[in-house]
Design a protein around this motif. Structure first.
Motif, PDB file in Angstrom:
ATOM      1  N   GLY A  10       0.783  -1.276   0.041  1.00 31.34           N
ATOM      2  CA  GLY A  10       0.076  -0.011  -0.117  1.00 31.34           C
ATOM      3  C   GLY A  10       0.767   1.251  -0.132  1.00 31.34           C
ATOM      4  O   GLY A  10       2.104   1.143  -0.145  1.00 31.34           O
ATOM      5  N   LEU A  11       0.189   2.353   0.275  1.00 37.48           N
ATOM      6  CA  LEU A  11       0.758   3.638   0.447  1.00 37.48           C
ATOM      7  C   LEU A  11       1.094   3.896   1.724  1.00 37.48           C
ATOM      8  O   LEU A  11       0.184   4.054   2.807  1.00 37.48           O
ATOM      9  N   VAL A  12       2.089   4.481   2.163  1.00 32.75           N
ATOM     10  CA  VAL A  12       2.562   4.690   3.439  1.00 32.75           C
ATOM     11  C   VAL A  12       3.547   5.874   3.469  1.00 32.75           C
ATOM     12  O   VAL A  12       4.381   6.185   2.565  1.00 32.75           O
ATOM     13  N   GLN A  13       3.517   6.732   4.514  1.00 31.79           N
ATOM     14  CA  GLN A  13       4.497   7.908   4.562  1.00 31.79           C
ATOM     15  C   GLN A  13       5.702   7.380   4.893  1.00 31.79           C
ATOM     16  O   GLN A  13       5.971   6.453   5.643  1.00 31.79           O
ATOM     17  N   ALA A  14       6.923   8.086   4.712  1.00 30.35           N
ATOM     18  CA  ALA A  14       8.132   8.070   5.208  1.00 30.35           C
ATOM     19  C   ALA A  14       8.207   7.730   6.789  1.00 30.35           C
ATOM     20  O   ALA A  14       7.406   8.561   7.456  1.00 30.35           O
ATOM     21  N   GLY A  15       8.818   6.775   7.433  1.00 33.18           N
ATOM     22  CA  GLY A  15       8.861   6.536   8.800  1.00 33.18           C
ATOM     23  C   GLY A  15       7.834   5.514   9.206  1.00 33.18           C
ATOM     24  O   GLY A  15       8.021   5.065  10.293  1.00 33.18           O
ATOM     25  N   GLY A  16       6.831   5.262   8.191  1.00 34.24           N
ATOM     26  CA  GLY A  16       5.993   4.467   8.749  1.00 34.24           C
ATOM     27  C   GLY A  16       6.227   2.844   8.535  1.00 34.24           C
ATOM     28  O   GLY A  16       7.308   2.468   8.331  1.00 34.24           O
ATOM     29  N   SER A  17       5.230   2.196   9.007  1.00 33.66           N
ATOM     30  CA  SER A  17       5.211   0.610   8.896  1.00 33.66           C
ATOM     31  C   SER A  17       4.355  -0.175   7.912  1.00 33.66           C
ATOM     32  O   SER A  17       3.319   0.276   7.868  1.00 33.66           O
ATOM     33  N   LEU A  18       4.635  -1.127   7.390  1.00 35.99           N
ATOM     34  CA  LEU A  18       3.647  -2.014   6.669  1.00 35.99           C
ATOM     35  C   LEU A  18       4.158  -3.571   7.003  1.00 35.99           C
ATOM     36  O   LEU A  18       5.516  -3.976   7.268  1.00 35.99           O
ATOM     37  N   ARG A  19       3.444  -4.462   7.010  1.00 31.83           N
ATOM     38  CA  ARG A  19       3.645  -5.899   7.157  1.00 31.83           C
ATOM     39  C   ARG A  19       2.955  -6.570   5.802  1.00 31.83           C
ATOM     40  O   ARG A  19       1.779  -6.362   5.696  1.00 31.83           O
ATOM     41  N   LEU A  20       3.850  -7.221   5.240  1.00 30.81           N
ATOM     42  CA  LEU A  20       3.558  -8.079   3.819  1.00 30.81           C
ATOM     43  C   LEU A  20       3.319  -9.445   4.381  1.00 30.81           C
ATOM     44  O   LEU A  20       4.087 -10.007   5.205  1.00 30.81           O
ATOM     45  N   SER A  21       2.402  -9.934   3.700  1.00 36.24           N
ATOM     46  CA  SER A  21       2.006 -11.533   4.108  1.00 36.24           C
ATOM     47  C   SER A  21       2.163 -12.146   2.869  1.00 36.24           C
ATOM     48  O   SER A  21       1.890 -11.767   1.772  1.00 36.24           O
ATOM     49  N   CYS A  22       2.776 -13.373   2.723  1.00 41.58           N
ATOM     50  CA  CYS A  22       2.762 -14.357   1.646  1.00 41.58           C
ATOM     51  C   CYS A  22       2.368 -15.706   1.877  1.00 41.58           C
ATOM     52  O   CYS A  22       2.809 -16.503   2.894  1.00 41.58           O
ATOM     53  N   ALA A  23       1.017 -15.957   1.348  1.00 39.71           N
ATOM     54  CA  ALA A  23       0.176 -17.108   1.685  1.00 39.71           C
ATOM     55  C   ALA A  23       0.475 -18.148   0.759  1.00 39.71           C
ATOM     56  O   ALA A  23       0.172 -17.823  -0.617  1.00 39.71           O
ATOM     57  N   ALA A  24       0.961 -19.399   1.068  1.00 43.67           N
ATOM     58  CA  ALA A  24       1.134 -20.385   0.159  1.00 43.67           C
ATOM     59  C   ALA A  24       0.146 -21.317   0.016  1.00 43.67           C
ATOM     60  O   ALA A  24      -0.394 -21.664   1.184  1.00 43.67           O
ATOM     61  N   SER A  25      -0.117 -22.073  -1.114  1.00 39.02           N
ATOM     62  CA  SER A  25      -1.259 -23.183  -1.081  1.00 39.02           C
ATOM     63  C   SER A  25      -0.656 -23.932  -2.362  1.00 39.02           C
ATOM     64  O   SER A  25       0.164 -23.791  -2.922  1.00 39.02           O
TER      65      SER A  25
END
Length: 120
Positions: A10-25
């Motif tokens: 997504g879009l986030v400002q500098a200094g911010g955080s994100l958590r990406l997920s990788c789901a396997a099937s």
């Protein structure tokens, strides 16, 4: 066959955080190393982090060391990338991949990618 699906970009400002997920099937990835790569416009794809099958060994590119954390939950067949203190230069499409042996080795299975945009 292994299917990988990334989410959490997504879009986030500098200094911010994100958590990406990788789901396997499909076939289980619990025995595979899994890595997160990223590719920015006009740049080569680079590995940002890698985790071995048990989660006991990790690798981070120098550019993300200390800011990103890779982890996995084999019971959920999911690998995560926690990204803190994001910078505009972290803007890229992030891909997860499985079946490789670390930096410089080919990875057999790839997701479709998720866009991360960091605004200044």
């Amino acid at each position: 066959q292994v299917r990988l699906v990334e989410s959490g970009g997504g879009l986030v400002q500098a200094g911010g955080s994100l958590r990406l997920s990788c789901a396997a099937s499909g076939r289980s990835v619990s025995s595979y190393a899994v890595a997160w790569f990223r590719q920015a416009p006009g740049k080569e794809r680079e590995m940002t982090a890698d985790i071995n099958w048990s989660g006991g060994t990790t690798y981070y590119a120098d550019s993300v060391k200390g800011r990103f954390t890779i982890s996995r939950d084999n019971a959920k067949s999911t690998v995560y990338l926690r990204m803190n203190s994001l910078k505009p230069e972290d803007t890229a499409v992030y891909y997860c991949a499985a079946g490789g042996q670390g930096v410089g080795t080919p990875y057999k299975y790839w997701g479709q990618g998720t866009q991360v945009t960091v605004s200044s």
